[in-house]
Design an enzyme around this catalytic site. Structure first.
Site, PDB file in Angstrom:
ATOM      1  N   HIS A 173       0.818  -1.227   0.000  1.00 51.06           N
ATOM      2  CA  HIS A 173       0.000   0.000   0.000  1.00 51.06           C
ATOM      3  C   HIS A 173       0.848   1.272   0.000  1.00 51.06           C
ATOM      4  CE1 HIS A 173      -3.644  -2.273   0.525  1.00 51.06           C
ATOM      5  NE2 HIS A 173      -3.219  -2.809   1.660  1.00 51.06           N
TER       6      HIS A 173
ATOM      7  N   ASP B 188      -2.246 -10.664  -2.707  1.00 46.13           N
ATOM      8  CA  ASP B 188      -2.832 -10.268  -1.426  1.00 46.13           C
ATOM      9  C   ASP B 188      -4.330 -10.002  -1.637  1.00 46.13           C
ATOM     10  OD1 ASP B 188      -1.773  -8.918   1.422  1.00 46.13           O
ATOM     11  OD2 ASP B 188      -3.631  -8.000   0.674  1.00 46.13           O
TER      12      ASP B 188
ATOM     13  N   HIS C 294      -6.006  -7.578  -0.582  1.00 48.97           N
ATOM     14  CA  HIS C 294      -6.250  -6.150  -0.822  1.00 48.97           C
ATOM     15  C   HIS C 294      -5.481  -5.675  -2.061  1.00 48.97           C
ATOM     16  CE1 HIS C 294      -6.644  -6.845   3.581  1.00 48.97           C
ATOM     17  NE2 HIS C 294      -7.687  -6.055   3.456  1.00 48.97           N
TER      18      HIS C 294
ATOM     19  N   ASP D 245      -4.048 -13.322   3.116  1.00 48.91           N
ATOM     20  CA  ASP D 245      -5.327 -12.902   3.708  1.00 48.91           C
ATOM     21  C   ASP D 245      -6.546 -13.282   2.865  1.00 48.91           C
ATOM     22  OD1 ASP D 245      -4.229 -10.987   2.027  1.00 48.91           O
ATOM     23  OD2 ASP D 245      -4.389  -9.330   3.447  1.00 48.91           O
TER      24      ASP D 245
HETATM   25  C1  6XA Z   1      -7.593  -1.387   6.901  1.00 40.17           C
HETATM   26  C2  6XA Z   1      -7.142  -2.588   6.143  1.00 40.17           C
HETATM   27  C3  6XA Z   1      -5.685  -2.593   5.885  1.00 40.17           C
HETATM   28  C4  6XA Z   1      -5.306  -3.663   4.912  1.00 40.17           C
HETATM   29  C5  6XA Z   1      -3.994  -4.274   5.214  1.00 40.17           C
HETATM   30  C6  6XA Z   1      -3.597  -5.364   4.268  1.00 40.17           C
HETATM   31  N1  6XA Z   1      -7.093  -1.341   8.210  1.00 40.17           N
HETATM   32  N2  6XA Z   1      -3.216  -5.035   3.056  1.00 40.17           N
HETATM   33  O1  6XA Z   1      -3.598  -6.530   4.561  1.00 40.17           O
HETATM   34  O2  6XA Z   1      -2.797  -5.911   2.170  1.00 40.17           O
HETATM   35 ZN    ZN Z   2      -3.953  -7.540   2.574  1.00 43.57          ZN
END
Ligand code: 6XA
Ligand code: ZN
Length: 342
Positions: free
Chosen positions: A160, A196, A198, A285
């Site tokens: 991110h 991932d 996300h 995840d």
């Molecule tokens: C909001 C979600 C953060 C996502 C973290 C993650 N707190 N990103 O696993 O790949």
């Molecule tokens: Zn993630």
């Protein structure tokens, strides 16, 4: 397969995060790395080696000098302002606010250099994030030196984080730093496949206008899931990078059966692109019991993921990203690595 790991990464140990409108126990915690490390050892994945200490230069190839310097100075500025707990940003220079002022107050700096309030910073965050980037860089160097696959056991994660911002538990974009290092030291075409749960908004943005780093991502549809503001199917790159970004946003509840056709399609893009090396942003995840996610992989599905990635047939660096079902994280991660190694 060799694993690169540094215990310095454990120094970033947030206690709490802001989620669901309250302070809750943090999920991106040192025990994630510890369980992956112990499973790597138990299941004899291969040697575990410490990272080299890289100079700051490879980080500046991806992140702005101001941003890196902000992270380095953060704790002294924060404590000088009379605080001693973990920090969360809370004000951002959004539309209609000025972008051009030289902010000096730490609260302003936190807003300037972040994308969310869900990412706690502490005393050792910078040191741990540097070690995490060094871990990815060492894996990249090993591949340049001839290794066919390496696992970078990175934490905090990276995908991110952008040119000048942190967020989503990420500070330095480990995958991007490794990809740029591969480019700077001899490779012409590098692919990043982000599996991932996300969307890897930071990685995508860093290479959006470039044809030399292909970015492919499968993830929960951002209309329903973090990071909400990037990761849609119509984002395919711009300028010289047009066509070198691809996104597969998938519905909440996606299981392996629904996921694998999208993965096959991503792998076909890899075969067309013919990268000299591939970086896998390896989040775990998508797991059915992940506490913050909504896909339905079981542990065996991670073996299948590794097997599918092996068929791409290029030197591969696995870089750990998310995954928060700590009790199963080692199993799921090593399942990918074993599936890959056969
Ligand atoms: C909001 C979600 C953060 C996502 C973290 C993650 N707190 N990103 O696993 O790949
Ligand atoms: Zn993630």
């Amino acid at each position: 397969m060799k694993t690169v790991f540094s215990a310095t990464q454990l120094a970033h140990a947030p206690a709490q995060e802001i989620s669901d409108g309250k302070l809750q126990p943090a999920v991106e915690i040192p025990s994630r790395a510890e369980i992956v490390l112990s499973t790597v050892k138990d299941r004899k994945v291969g040697d575990v080696i410490p990272p080299l200490e890289f100079p700051i230069r490879p980080l500046h190839r991806v992140h702005s000098e101001e941003y890196v310097s902000f992270l380095e100075r953060f704790w002294s500025l924060w404590t000088a302002s009379g605080r001693d707990a973990e920090a969360f940003p809370f004000v951002w220079p959004i539309r209609s606010l000025r972008q051009d002022t030289k902010v000096e107050h730490i609260d302003g700096l936190l807003g300037r250099y972040s994308m969310d309030a869900g990412t706690p910073l502490g005393q050792h965050t910078y040191r741990a994030a540097r070690a995490s980037a060094d871990t990815a860089l060492t894996a990249a160097k090993l591949v340049l030196d001839g290794e066919k696959s390496v696992f970078a056991l990175c934490r905090p994660p990276g995908h991110h984080a952008g040119h000048d911002f942190f967020g989503g538990y990420c500070f330095f974009n480990n995958a991007a730093v490794a990809a740029q290092y591969l480019r700077d030291y001899g490779l012409h075409r590098v692919a990043i496949l982000d599996v991932d749960y996300h969307h890897g908004n930071g990685t995508q943005a860093l290479f959006y206008d470039r044809p030399d780093v292909l970015f492919l991502s499968l993830h929960a549809d951002p209309k329903d899931e973090y990071p909400y503001f990037l990761g849609y199917a119509d984002e395919t790159g711009e300028h010289a990078g047009t066509g070198f970004t691809r996104n597969w946003p998938l519905p909440l509840g996606t299981d392996w059966e629904a996921y694998s056709p999208a993965l096959d399609e991503a792998c076909r893009w890899l075969l067309v692109y013919k990268p000299e090396a591939m970086i896998v942003s390896l989040g775990l995840d998508c797991f059915e019991r992940d506490p913050i996610s909504g896909f339905k992989f079981n542990s065996e599905d991670f073996v299948r993921l590794g097997q599918r990635l092996a068929r791409v047939g290029v030197p591969t660096i696995f870089i750990l990203e998310g995954g928060y079902a700590v009790d199963a994280l080692g199993t799921n991660c090593v399942n990918v690595l074993e599936g890959f190694s056969g």
